[in-house]
Design an enzyme around this catalytic site. Structure first.
Site, PDB file in Angstrom:
ATOM      1  N   ASP A  96       0.732  -1.336   0.041  1.00  0.00           N
ATOM      2  CA  ASP A  96       0.032  -0.052   0.047  1.00  0.00           C
ATOM      3  C   ASP A  96       0.749   1.237  -0.019  1.00  0.00           C
ATOM      4  OD1 ASP A  96      -1.896  -1.965   0.297  1.00  0.00           O
ATOM      5  OD2 ASP A  96      -2.610  -1.168   2.113  1.00  0.00           O
ATOM      6  N   CYS A 139      -1.911  -2.609   7.685  1.00  0.00           N
ATOM      7  CA  CYS A 139      -1.982  -3.773   6.426  1.00  0.00           C
ATOM      8  C   CYS A 139      -0.431  -4.360   6.440  1.00  0.00           C
ATOM      9  CB  CYS A 139      -2.156  -2.966   5.342  1.00  0.00           C
ATOM     10  SG  CYS A 139      -3.799  -2.399   5.156  1.00  0.00           S
ATOM     11  N   LYS A 151      -6.885  -5.137  -2.912  1.00  0.00           N
ATOM     12  CA  LYS A 151      -7.742  -5.741  -1.645  1.00  0.00           C
ATOM     13  C   LYS A 151      -8.746  -4.562  -1.018  1.00  0.00           C
ATOM     14  CE  LYS A 151      -3.981  -4.452   1.379  1.00  0.00           C
ATOM     15  NZ  LYS A 151      -4.801  -3.341   2.029  1.00  0.00           N
TER      16      LYS A 151
HETATM   17  C1  VGL Z   1      -4.707   0.638   5.738  1.00  0.00           C
HETATM   18  C2  VGL Z   1      -6.417   1.479   7.053  1.00  0.00           C
HETATM   19  C3  VGL Z   1      -7.107   1.420   6.140  1.00  0.00           C
HETATM   20  C4  VGL Z   1      -3.189   0.184   5.735  1.00  0.00           C
HETATM   21  C5  VGL Z   1      -5.516   0.477   4.743  1.00  0.00           C
HETATM   22  O1  VGL Z   1      -2.615   0.188   4.184  1.00  0.00           O
HETATM   23  O2  VGL Z   1      -2.678   0.217   6.410  1.00  0.00           O
HETATM   24  N1  VGL Z   1      -4.817   0.978   6.868  1.00  0.00           N
HETATM   25  N2  VGL Z   1      -6.930   0.744   5.011  1.00  0.00           N
END
Ligand code: VGL
Ligand code: ZN
Length: 195
Positions: A4, A147, A102
């Protein structure tokens, strides 16, 4: 595995992680050292059930009960096809073997690269790694305590050898979430690399 590294998790993003962009250069430098490079992308539809804006009277960072357990509500982030959902401009995405998305099911969040937050709906990544004969993973990215940690814990549970390279991760750290994540990863046999 690069988790991410997207604009919304970088400074000025919708769910900015402190110094999130500072890991781009170290990640780029690491990429050639690995047999495979897998990137993940948080990829939510508008109105996703992990967004506080999807509920009346709820604010970001409130916690609600979902059918699969407690869920933190987030600011709207990483909405499919928006600039916030794009990878950080500096990230070398060209050499990725696989990009896995995802969090695209409207009713369920997905922190881990392996399973959604119900811990049973698979993303397909386990099969990809196994069919390619990959049994060892190094995980970097954003955010350490969400994540990255969920991905590391699932990978360990599935029997992969897991290292999280802390030099190329940054955390959100909400109500002690970083300490909790580090403790759980350590307990699960995840190697936490610092240097
Ligand atoms: C994430 C919160 C919501 C992350 C993704 O990538 O850690 N955290 N969505
Ligand atoms: Zn998300």
């Amino acid at each position: 595995m690069v988790i991410d590294v997207q604009n919304d998790f970088c400074p000025n993003g919708a769910l900015a992680v402190l110094d999130g962009d500072t890991i781009v250069a170290p990640i780029n430098a690491m990429l050639p050292d690995f047999a495979a490079r897998i990137l993940t992308q948080d990829w939510h539809p508008r109105g996703h059930k992990s967004f506080a804006s999807s509920y009346n009277g709820k604010s970001a960072y409130d916690v609600i009960d979902m059918p699969y357990g407690p869920q933190i509500l987030w600011p709207d982030h990483c909405i499919q096809s928006t600039d916030g959902a794009a990878f950080h401009n500096g990230l070398k995405t060209q050499t990725a073997d696989l990009i896995i998305r995802k969090g695209f099911r409207p009713q369920i969040d997905s922190y881990s690269a392996f399973f959604e937050n119900d811990k049973t709906t698979p993303t397909g990544l386990e099969g990809y790694l196994r069919t390619r004969g990959l049994d060892t993973v190094t995980i970097v990215g954003l955010a350490t305590d969400f994540c990255v940690a969920y991905s590391a814990l699932d990978a360990a549970r599935l029997g992969f050898k897991v290292t999280v390279d802390m030099n190329a991760c940054r955390s959100i750290d909400l109500n002690g979430s970083l300490d909790a994540a580090l403790f759980q990863m350590h307990a699960a046999g995840v190697k936490l690399k610092h240097d």
